[in-house]
Design a protein around this motif. Structure first.
Motif, mmCIF file in Angstrom:
data_model
loop_
_atom_site.group_PDB
_atom_site.id
_atom_site.type_symbol
_atom_site.label_atom_id
_atom_site.label_comp_id
_atom_site.label_asym_id
_atom_site.label_seq_id
_atom_site.Cartn_x
_atom_site.Cartn_y
_atom_site.Cartn_z
ATOM 1 N N LEU A 58 -24.555 12.919 -47.372
ATOM 2 C CA LEU A 58 -25.345 12.329 -46.585
ATOM 3 C C LEU A 58 -25.903 12.799 -45.527
ATOM 4 O O LEU A 58 -25.025 13.461 -44.611
ATOM 5 N N HIS A 59 -27.171 12.986 -45.191
ATOM 6 C CA HIS A 59 -27.747 13.978 -44.177
ATOM 7 C C HIS A 59 -27.717 13.200 -42.761
ATOM 8 O O HIS A 59 -27.294 11.957 -42.698
ATOM 9 N N GLY A 60 -28.039 13.878 -41.688
ATOM 10 C CA GLY A 60 -27.982 13.536 -40.325
ATOM 11 C C GLY A 60 -29.314 12.877 -40.006
ATOM 12 O O GLY A 60 -30.272 12.657 -40.707
ATOM 13 N N ALA A 61 -29.679 12.218 -38.733
ATOM 14 C CA ALA A 61 -30.702 11.495 -38.512
ATOM 15 C C ALA A 61 -31.926 12.356 -38.468
ATOM 16 O O ALA A 61 -33.049 11.971 -38.727
ATOM 17 N N SER A 62 -31.728 13.682 -38.130
ATOM 18 C CA SER A 62 -32.877 14.677 -38.033
ATOM 19 C C SER A 62 -33.911 14.421 -39.450
ATOM 20 O O SER A 62 -35.105 15.007 -39.484
ATOM 21 N N LEU A 63 -33.238 14.331 -40.812
ATOM 22 C CA LEU A 63 -33.817 14.341 -41.948
ATOM 23 C C LEU A 63 -34.133 12.860 -42.294
ATOM 24 O O LEU A 63 -34.704 13.005 -43.598
#
Length: 274
Positions: A58-63
């Motif tokens: 699960l990626h961060g907000a920037s992606l």
């Protein structure tokens, strides 16, 4: 002679079937109202099938966004194309924006299980920042489905974090994180400790580390060794404390892997999918 010919034909058929697998495939719009996502299959997937573990990243907000290629900028998929061998199905959903939905992540997992053979006792989740929140929210919602989790520089949105004590969980956060305060991770640790529910919990506070430092964890072989050492069927579901990942050792690993050129065979399959 006849048996030999039949055997050779069967082997050729098996290899042909294997060649038809895309190692990295984007699935868009297959879940109504759900996330688009990538699925990576390891090179020996044809032979491992039901013994293949699953990793959800699960990626961060920037992606966040609608361009699914953004979700490959860092994390396990980027580590793979730079040479890190991860013998697992790797699922990478893309969050269009906002908090991760545990239900939608589970929808992606269920779809994948229906279309790819895998070991349902060895499903893991890891993420950082917004994905660190998503990891704890997902693992805390489905602790009986997740064999182990690693949550970095995040926190937890659940009203009740106690289910996180039911599975092996490793929390990592930098003390100098200005984007997501370490207080968010410490709150979870304190809540589990207060209820004497921390026997399966590991946590590391990286001194002087900023928000992006934990991203190096995705490139370490030890990360996946630790995850794979857990199964849902383990008696008592103990946490592995013998594998250690230090901030100092990761610097060299991360630097060396960033020098690596992505594998040509992975690039070709990505471009073919597009």
């Amino acid at each position: 002679m006849k048996k030999t010919v039949i055997t050779l034909l069967l082997c050729c058929l098996a290899l042909t079937t294997y060649a038809q697998y895309d190692f990295l495939k984007a699935h868009r719009g297959v879940i109504k109202g759900g996330y688009d996502f990538w699925v990576y299959m390891p090179e020996d997937y044809y032979y491992t099938q039901e013994q293949t573990p699953v990793i959800i990243f699960l990626h961060g907000a920037s992606l966040c966004g609608r361009d699914i290629n953004r979700s490959r900028r860092y994390g396990p998929l980027d580590a793979i194309v730079r040479g890190r061998e991860i013998p697992a199905l790797v699922i990478v959903p893309q969050n269009p924006g906002g908090a991760w939905s545990p239900r939608k992540v589970m929808d992606v997992l269920e779809w994948t299980r229906q279309h790819y053979a895998c070991d349902s006792t060895r499903i893991y989740v890891l993420g950082m920042s917004l994905g660190g929140y998503g990891t704890m929210d997902f693992a805390g919602t489905y602790p009986d489905r997740i064999a182990a989790a690693i949550a970095m520089c995040g926190g937890c949105s659940l009203k009740d974090v106690q289910p996180l004590g039911n599975l092996p969980l490793w929390i990592i956060h930098g003390t100098a994180d200005r984007a997501v305060s370490i207080a968010n991770s410490k709150k979870v640790v304190s809540a589990l400790k207060a209820n004497h529910n921390d026997s399966r919990l590991r946590y590391d506070w990286w001194q002087g580390a900023g928000h992006g430092a934990p991203a190096r964890v995705f490139y370490s072989k030890k990360t996946y060794q630790w995850l794979f050492s857990h199964r849902l069927t383990d008696s008592g579901r103990p946490v592995n404390r013998s594998v250690n990942i230090s901030q100092s050792e990761l610097h060299g690993v991360y630097r060396d892997m960033l020098k690596n050129t992505p594998k040509p065979e992975i690039i070709e399959r990505e471009e073919a999918e597009e």
